[in-house]
Design a protein around this motif. Sequence first.
Motif, mmCIF file in Angstrom:
data_model
loop_
_atom_site.group_PDB
_atom_site.id
_atom_site.type_symbol
_atom_site.label_atom_id
_atom_site.label_comp_id
_atom_site.label_asym_id
_atom_site.label_seq_id
_atom_site.Cartn_x
_atom_site.Cartn_y
_atom_site.Cartn_z
ATOM 1 N N TRP A 1 0.840 -1.197 0.000
ATOM 2 C CA TRP A 1 0.000 0.000 0.000
ATOM 3 C C TRP A 1 0.879 1.252 0.000
ATOM 4 O O TRP A 1 1.898 1.306 0.691
ATOM 5 C CB TRP A 1 -0.890 0.036 1.232
ATOM 6 C CG TRP A 1 -2.155 -0.747 1.113
ATOM 7 C CD1 TRP A 1 -2.345 -2.065 1.428
ATOM 8 C CD2 TRP A 1 -3.426 -0.274 0.672
ATOM 9 N NE1 TRP A 1 -3.649 -2.438 1.205
ATOM 10 C CE2 TRP A 1 -4.334 -1.357 0.737
ATOM 11 C CE3 TRP A 1 -3.897 0.961 0.227
ATOM 12 C CZ2 TRP A 1 -5.672 -1.240 0.376
ATOM 13 C CZ3 TRP A 1 -5.220 1.083 -0.141
ATOM 14 C CH2 TRP A 1 -6.089 -0.013 -0.061
ATOM 15 N N ASN A 2 0.454 2.268 -0.736
ATOM 16 C CA ASN A 2 1.041 3.590 -0.566
ATOM 17 C C ASN A 2 0.631 4.092 0.817
ATOM 18 O O ASN A 2 -0.559 4.146 1.124
ATOM 19 C CB ASN A 2 0.514 4.530 -1.654
ATOM 20 C CG ASN A 2 1.037 5.941 -1.507
ATOM 21 O OD1 ASN A 2 0.744 6.618 -0.522
ATOM 22 N ND2 ASN A 2 1.785 6.394 -2.481
ATOM 23 N N GLU B 1 -2.103 6.791 0.908
ATOM 24 C CA GLU B 1 -3.403 6.283 0.491
ATOM 25 C C GLU B 1 -4.012 5.401 1.575
ATOM 26 O O GLU B 1 -5.216 5.458 1.853
ATOM 27 C CB GLU B 1 -3.264 5.491 -0.810
ATOM 28 C CG GLU B 1 -4.572 4.966 -1.373
ATOM 29 C CD GLU B 1 -5.555 6.062 -1.753
ATOM 30 O OE1 GLU B 1 -6.786 5.796 -1.703
ATOM 31 O OE2 GLU B 1 -5.109 7.183 -2.073
ATOM 32 N N ARG C 1 -5.497 7.422 4.398
ATOM 33 C CA ARG C 1 -6.759 8.074 4.045
ATOM 34 C C ARG C 1 -7.933 7.118 4.251
ATOM 35 O O ARG C 1 -9.057 7.548 4.479
ATOM 36 C CB ARG C 1 -6.732 8.558 2.598
ATOM 37 C CG ARG C 1 -5.843 9.773 2.381
ATOM 38 C CD ARG C 1 -5.716 10.151 0.926
ATOM 39 N NE ARG C 1 -4.859 11.319 0.763
ATOM 40 C CZ ARG C 1 -4.376 11.732 -0.402
ATOM 41 N NH1 ARG C 1 -4.671 11.062 -1.518
ATOM 42 N NH2 ARG C 1 -3.595 12.813 -0.471
ATOM 43 N N LYS C 2 -7.652 5.832 4.174
ATOM 44 C CA LYS C 2 -8.687 4.823 4.388
ATOM 45 C C LYS C 2 -8.731 4.347 5.840
ATOM 46 O O LYS C 2 -9.790 3.960 6.332
ATOM 47 C CB LYS C 2 -8.439 3.616 3.470
ATOM 48 C CG LYS C 2 -8.656 3.883 1.991
ATOM 49 C CD LYS C 2 -8.317 2.653 1.169
ATOM 50 C CE LYS C 2 -8.637 2.850 -0.302
ATOM 51 N NZ LYS C 2 -10.090 2.862 -0.567
#
Length: 225
Positions: free
Chosen positions: A64-65, A68, A71-72
């Motif tokens: 995963w970035n 990003e 943000r989740k």
Amino acid sequence: MFTLRSVKYKDILDIDELDIPEQRIICIVGESGSGKTTLLRLLNHIISPDEGEIWFQNTPLSQWNPVELRRKVMMLSQSPAIFEGTVRDNLLIGFKFGEKPPVDENQLQDTLKIVRLNKDLLLDANSLSGGEKQRLAMARILLLKPEVFLLDEPSSALDEETTQFIMEQLVHHVNQLKKTMIMITHSKAVVEAFAEHVVEIKKGKVLITKEVGPCKGASTCRFGN
């Protein structure tokens, strides 16, 4: 939603196997120093395991970035960051960091009501008490609507009555959005009233993981039944 296999972190955590379901209110319980906060930090990828792998939505966290992912999967610590400026500035700063358009004043006020923070939006945020700052940070995360809310002792600075009100509002809000809330708590009352799934950690190992709901904020749901 999260899958952990053979995860080790220093001498703090040693988890052979753990599956955390989505769209649940999940309580992580255990004595102080058992590794609960470290687990949340691993799920948020603030730290990485020394051994083993963690998956989120069937993808290894290592793939995963980090921006990003966060943000989740958003984490609220026991001592959340409060930024210079007003209550309004603090509520909107997450949209700035996330490069999202800000919401209107009505949404800001409505979210403050969820966390029982009756303050003027133009008030200096640093004038708030410790418990009020915790609720302000909670409101900031609620506005961003992540997939997963990671909460480290969200009621630690709140009295019993305020805890009950805010937890009812939070659980209702998260369930309405069909999101997931994973929270550390030492409050048996919070677990009994709100948990749908419980993970108990002792000395860095998962002692118990089980479904106990669905509660969805109902006071009739009891841990252990």
